[in-house]
Design a protein around this motif. Structure first.
Motif, PDB file in Angstrom:
ATOM      1  N   LYS A  97     -57.119 -98.642  53.771  1.00  0.00           N
ATOM      2  CA  LYS A  97     -58.274 -99.474  54.113  1.00  0.00           C
ATOM      3  C   LYS A  97     -59.423 -98.542  54.436  1.00  0.00           C
ATOM      4  CE  LYS A  97     -55.714-103.255  54.309  1.00  0.00           C
ATOM      5  NZ  LYS A  97     -55.255-103.760  53.101  1.00  0.00           N
ATOM      6  N   PRO A  98     -60.588 -98.666  53.907  1.00  0.00           N
ATOM      7  CA  PRO A  98     -61.000 -99.585  52.854  1.00  0.00           C
ATOM      8  C   PRO A  98     -60.506 -99.107  51.493  1.00  0.00           C
ATOM      9  CG  PRO A  98     -62.833 -98.171  53.445  1.00  0.00           C
ATOM     10  CD  PRO A  98     -61.692 -97.827  54.365  1.00  0.00           C
ATOM     11  N   LEU A  99     -60.469-100.039  50.559  1.00  0.00           N
ATOM     12  CA  LEU A  99     -59.982 -99.760  49.209  1.00  0.00           C
ATOM     13  C   LEU A  99     -60.902-100.448  48.211  1.00  0.00           C
ATOM     14  CD1 LEU A  99     -57.587 -98.567  47.515  1.00  0.00           C
ATOM     15  CD2 LEU A  99     -56.576-100.838  47.651  1.00  0.00           C
ATOM     16  N   HIS A 100     -61.240 -99.738  47.170  1.00  0.00           N
ATOM     17  CA  HIS A 100     -62.041-100.307  46.087  1.00  0.00           C
ATOM     18  C   HIS A 100     -61.047-100.684  44.988  1.00  0.00           C
ATOM     19  CE1 HIS A 100     -65.001-100.722  42.928  1.00  0.00           C
ATOM     20  NE2 HIS A 100     -65.967-100.579  43.827  1.00  0.00           N
ATOM     21  N   SER A 101     -60.638-101.955  44.958  1.00  0.00           N
ATOM     22  CA  SER A 101     -59.560-102.378  44.058  1.00  0.00           C
ATOM     23  C   SER A 101     -59.927-102.254  42.583  1.00  0.00           C
ATOM     24  CB  SER A 101     -59.115-103.805  44.387  1.00  0.00           C
ATOM     25  OG  SER A 101     -60.186-104.702  44.276  1.00  0.00           O
ATOM     26  N   ALA A 102     -61.202-102.451  42.234  1.00  0.00           N
ATOM     27  CA  ALA A 102     -61.604-102.301  40.833  1.00  0.00           C
ATOM     28  C   ALA A 102     -61.421-100.843  40.382  1.00  0.00           C
ATOM     29  CB  ALA A 102     -63.050-102.740  40.644  1.00  0.00           C
ATOM     30  N   LEU A 104     -59.270 -98.728  41.696  1.00  0.00           N
ATOM     31  CA  LEU A 104     -57.825 -98.512  41.665  1.00  0.00           C
ATOM     32  C   LEU A 104     -57.240 -98.968  40.333  1.00  0.00           C
ATOM     33  CD1 LEU A 104     -55.239 -97.859  43.582  1.00  0.00           C
ATOM     34  CD2 LEU A 104     -55.077-100.337  43.657  1.00  0.00           C
ATOM     35  N   PHE A 105     -57.521-100.219  39.961  1.00  0.00           N
ATOM     36  CA  PHE A 105     -56.976-100.756  38.708  1.00  0.00           C
ATOM     37  C   PHE A 105     -57.625-100.117  37.482  1.00  0.00           C
ATOM     38  CE2 PHE A 105     -55.725-104.354  41.498  1.00  0.00           C
ATOM     39  CZ  PHE A 105     -54.363-104.293  41.242  1.00  0.00           C
ATOM     40  N   GLY A 106     -58.920 -99.822  37.576  1.00  0.00           N
ATOM     41  CA  GLY A 106     -59.597 -99.167  36.459  1.00  0.00           C
ATOM     42  C   GLY A 106     -59.010 -97.799  36.168  1.00  0.00           C
ATOM     43  N   ALA A 107     -58.787 -97.013  37.204  1.00  0.00           N
ATOM     44  CA  ALA A 107     -58.202 -95.681  37.023  1.00  0.00           C
ATOM     45  C   ALA A 107     -56.761 -95.784  36.524  1.00  0.00           C
ATOM     46  CB  ALA A 107     -58.252 -94.896  38.323  1.00  0.00           C
ATOM     47  N   PHE A 108     -56.031 -96.797  37.002  1.00  0.00           N
ATOM     48  CA  PHE A 108     -54.660 -97.010  36.535  1.00  0.00           C
ATOM     49  C   PHE A 108     -54.659 -97.272  35.028  1.00  0.00           C
ATOM     50  CE2 PHE A 108     -50.990 -99.685  35.594  1.00  0.00           C
ATOM     51  CZ  PHE A 108     -49.963 -98.971  36.182  1.00  0.00           C
ATOM     52  N   ILE A 109     -55.558 -98.119  34.575  1.00  0.00           N
ATOM     53  CA  ILE A 109     -55.635 -98.457  33.148  1.00  0.00           C
ATOM     54  C   ILE A 109     -56.090 -97.255  32.326  1.00  0.00           C
ATOM     55  CG2 ILE A 109     -56.912 -99.868  31.474  1.00  0.00           C
ATOM     56  CD1 ILE A 109     -56.847-102.101  33.689  1.00  0.00           C
ATOM     57  N   VAL A 110     -57.110 -96.537  32.805  1.00  0.00           N
ATOM     58  CA  VAL A 110     -57.608 -95.369  32.076  1.00  0.00           C
ATOM     59  C   VAL A 110     -56.535 -94.277  32.010  1.00  0.00           C
ATOM     60  CG1 VAL A 110     -59.291 -93.477  32.156  1.00  0.00           C
ATOM     61  CG2 VAL A 110     -60.040 -95.835  32.508  1.00  0.00           C
ATOM     62  N   ALA A 111     -55.844 -94.021  33.114  1.00  0.00           N
ATOM     63  CA  ALA A 111     -54.792 -92.995  33.126  1.00  0.00           C
ATOM     64  C   ALA A 111     -53.647 -93.380  32.191  1.00  0.00           C
ATOM     65  CB  ALA A 111     -54.275 -92.778  34.547  1.00  0.00           C
ATOM     66  N   THR A 112     -53.328 -94.658  32.123  1.00  0.00           N
ATOM     67  CA  THR A 112     -52.298 -95.124  31.185  1.00  0.00           C
ATOM     68  C   THR A 112     -52.747 -94.883  29.750  1.00  0.00           C
ATOM     69  OG1 THR A 112     -51.524 -96.785  32.756  1.00  0.00           O
ATOM     70  CG2 THR A 112     -50.915 -97.101  30.454  1.00  0.00           C
ATOM     71  N   GLY A 113     -54.003 -95.190  29.455  1.00  0.00           N
ATOM     72  CA  GLY A 113     -54.546 -94.937  28.117  1.00  0.00           C
ATOM     73  C   GLY A 113     -54.548 -93.466  27.758  1.00  0.00           C
ATOM     74  N   ILE A 114     -54.930 -92.625  28.704  1.00  0.00           N
ATOM     75  CA  ILE A 114     -54.912 -91.184  28.472  1.00  0.00           C
ATOM     76  C   ILE A 114     -53.495 -90.716  28.159  1.00  0.00           C
ATOM     77  CG2 ILE A 114     -55.196 -88.924  29.592  1.00  0.00           C
ATOM     78  CD1 ILE A 114     -57.609 -90.175  31.084  1.00  0.00           C
ATOM     79  N   HIS A 115     -52.538 -91.241  28.911  1.00  0.00           N
ATOM     80  CA  HIS A 115     -51.138 -90.864  28.671  1.00  0.00           C
ATOM     81  C   HIS A 115     -50.709 -91.257  27.260  1.00  0.00           C
ATOM     82  CE1 HIS A 115     -46.994 -89.922  29.569  1.00  0.00           C
ATOM     83  NE2 HIS A 115     -46.663 -91.090  29.060  1.00  0.00           N
ATOM     84  N   TRP A 116     -51.046 -92.441  26.832  1.00  0.00           N
ATOM     85  CA  TRP A 116     -50.680 -92.881  25.476  1.00  0.00           C
ATOM     86  C   TRP A 116     -51.317 -91.993  24.415  1.00  0.00           C
ATOM     87  CZ3 TRP A 116     -51.851 -98.790  26.206  1.00  0.00           C
ATOM     88  CH2 TRP A 116     -50.841 -99.367  26.967  1.00  0.00           C
ATOM     89  N   ILE A 117     -52.603 -91.685  24.591  1.00  0.00           N
ATOM     90  CA  ILE A 117     -53.315 -90.872  23.600  1.00  0.00           C
ATOM     91  C   ILE A 117     -52.742 -89.456  23.540  1.00  0.00           C
ATOM     92  CG2 ILE A 117     -55.542 -89.781  23.075  1.00  0.00           C
ATOM     93  CD1 ILE A 117     -56.820 -92.410  24.235  1.00  0.00           C
ATOM     94  N   VAL A 118     -52.563 -88.833  24.692  1.00  0.00           N
ATOM     95  CA  VAL A 118     -52.038 -87.460  24.723  1.00  0.00           C
ATOM     96  C   VAL A 118     -50.620 -87.416  24.158  1.00  0.00           C
ATOM     97  CG1 VAL A 118     -51.343 -85.576  26.253  1.00  0.00           C
ATOM     98  CG2 VAL A 118     -53.523 -86.719  26.607  1.00  0.00           C
ATOM     99  N   THR A 119     -49.796 -88.378  24.526  1.00  0.00           N
ATOM    100  CA  THR A 119     -48.423 -88.418  24.019  1.00  0.00           C
ATOM    101  C   THR A 119     -48.412 -88.627  22.508  1.00  0.00           C
ATOM    102  OG1 THR A 119     -47.671 -89.301  26.135  1.00  0.00           O
ATOM    103  CG2 THR A 119     -46.184 -89.545  24.270  1.00  0.00           C
ATOM    104  N   ALA A 120     -49.249 -89.527  22.007  1.00  0.00           N
ATOM    105  CA  ALA A 120     -49.320 -89.768  20.566  1.00  0.00           C
ATOM    106  C   ALA A 120     -49.763 -88.515  19.820  1.00  0.00           C
ATOM    107  CB  ALA A 120     -50.271 -90.923  20.267  1.00  0.00           C
TER     108      ALA A 120
END
Length: 128
Positions: A97-102, A104-120
């Motif tokens: 607390k405090p937390l900027h949830s957008a 948090l979720f935005g970085a989660f999605i971007v990091a997941t995308g980066i992982h997919w791209i780098v792995t591919a």
């Protein structure tokens, strides 16, 4: 190593690249808004740390003689990754607390995308 053996894939490289990019982005965001920065860091960490756990378990055993052990290890790694992600989100929402949830979720999605791209890219890269 003989001609027929398979090299271990560089699985930790994808997580290292994710972590470096995550730290760089958070360093840029820190002067703008520190809550935004650490929220983004936590969101990206909720991808990186479970991926490292999975990579550790999934690629511990190599070779056809250990196929059943390797498959069990992959299942264990995937369940651990899933559990770490769920528990991580729960802990972040309970304790931070405090937390900027957008962020948090935005970085989660971007990091997941980066992982997919780098792995591919690693999978499709020609061996040296």
């Amino acid at each position: 190593m003989n001609q027929g053996s398979i090299k271990r894939p560089p699985v930790f490289r994808a997580s290292l690249i994710q972590l470096i990019l995550l730290i760089a982005i958070c360093c840029v965001l820190w002067p703008v808004d520190n809550v935004l920065s650490y929220s983004a860091f936590l969101g990206g960490s909720l991808v990186v740390l479970p991926n490292v756990y999975f990579a550790f378990y999934a690629f511990r055993f190599m070779g056809s003689r250990q196929a059943s052990i390797a498959l069990h290890s992959i299942y264990r790694g995937e369940m651990g990754k899933f559990t770490l992600t769920l528990v991580g989100f729960a802990l972040v929402f309970l304790l931070v607390k405090p937390l900027h949830s957008a962020a948090l979720f935005g970085a989660f999605i971007v990091a997941t995308g980066i992982h997919w791209i780098v792995t591919a890219k690693m999978v499709t890269a020609k061996p040296k």
